[in-house]
Design an enzyme around this catalytic site. Sequence first.
Site, PDB file in Angstrom:
ATOM      1  N   ASP A 151       0.878  -1.170   0.000  1.00  0.00           N
ATOM      2  CA  ASP A 151       0.000   0.000   0.000  1.00  0.00           C
ATOM      3  C   ASP A 151       0.914   1.217   0.000  1.00  0.00           C
ATOM      4  OD1 ASP A 151      -2.390  -1.455   0.130  1.00  0.00           O
ATOM      5  OD2 ASP A 151      -2.290  -1.591   2.305  1.00  0.00           O
TER       6      ASP A 151
ATOM      7  N   ASP B  37     -13.943  -3.980  -2.384  1.00  0.00           N
ATOM      8  CA  ASP B  37     -13.878  -3.769  -0.936  1.00  0.00           C
ATOM      9  C   ASP B  37     -15.259  -4.056  -0.379  1.00  0.00           C
ATOM     10  OD1 ASP B  37     -11.245  -2.955  -1.190  1.00  0.00           O
ATOM     11  OD2 ASP B  37     -11.748  -0.828  -1.309  1.00  0.00           O
TER      12      ASP B  37
END
Length: 256
Positions: free
Chosen positions: A12, A131
């Site tokens: 990330d 998500d």
Amino acid sequence: MALAKRIIPCLDVDNGRVVKGVKFENIRDAGDPVEIARRYDEQGADEITFLDITASVDGRDTTLHTVERMASQVFIPLTVGGGVRTVQDIRNLLNAGADKVSINTAAVFNPEFVGEAAARFGSQCIVVAIDAKRVSGPGEAPRWEIFTHGGRKPTGLDAVLWAKKMEDLGAGEILLTSMDQDGMKNGFDLGVTRAISDALGIPVIASGGVGNLEHLAAGVIEGHASAVLAASIFHFGEYTVPEAKAYMASRGIVVR
């Protein structure tokens, strides 16, 4: 012969640095993405996923320069996502050295973009990132909904039906993150992982919540995932990729 299950470290990246947070908040710095990617390549990771976590929220394009540096030093497949909104974004990332491009928020606002991208570049390089959060209450049939913007905005879309739609439009792979589990280190949400893996004919990558090696194995054995993705257990030195592969092999999982 069973297909080998992949282990994928996830980077990330926020403003050019690898970070890791809990449920996308409380961010801590984990280092330079190119150095970290090179380390995972040397350890025998099957792939690397690079997500520019600032891109969609701030409307910034993924740092092509970082992707170019990474692709020049890493020789395993590289998936890049974050702020991918146009065919030109995808072309730029593939030209910079990405093998696959992950589409998240843009797919929700414009599902046909996924079909256009798959037609233009081939399904094999189009990943749709989902998500998902559990929205069913106690005693109700389990149901998960798609969220966007780092898990902050509900969409009302059923996660399993949405994943099937993405497959129908030409996605080659689904990167499934449980927003309930992300960064919590108590394992994947095996319910949503299994529901989507069983409903689809394309690979599903389980993400969100790995705290130990048994969690990786459970993603495959109980979650029916084709690949498992983890970040903090690798970044902060708790486990290495070879240890993860050895453990999964000991649980009867075919690994590369």
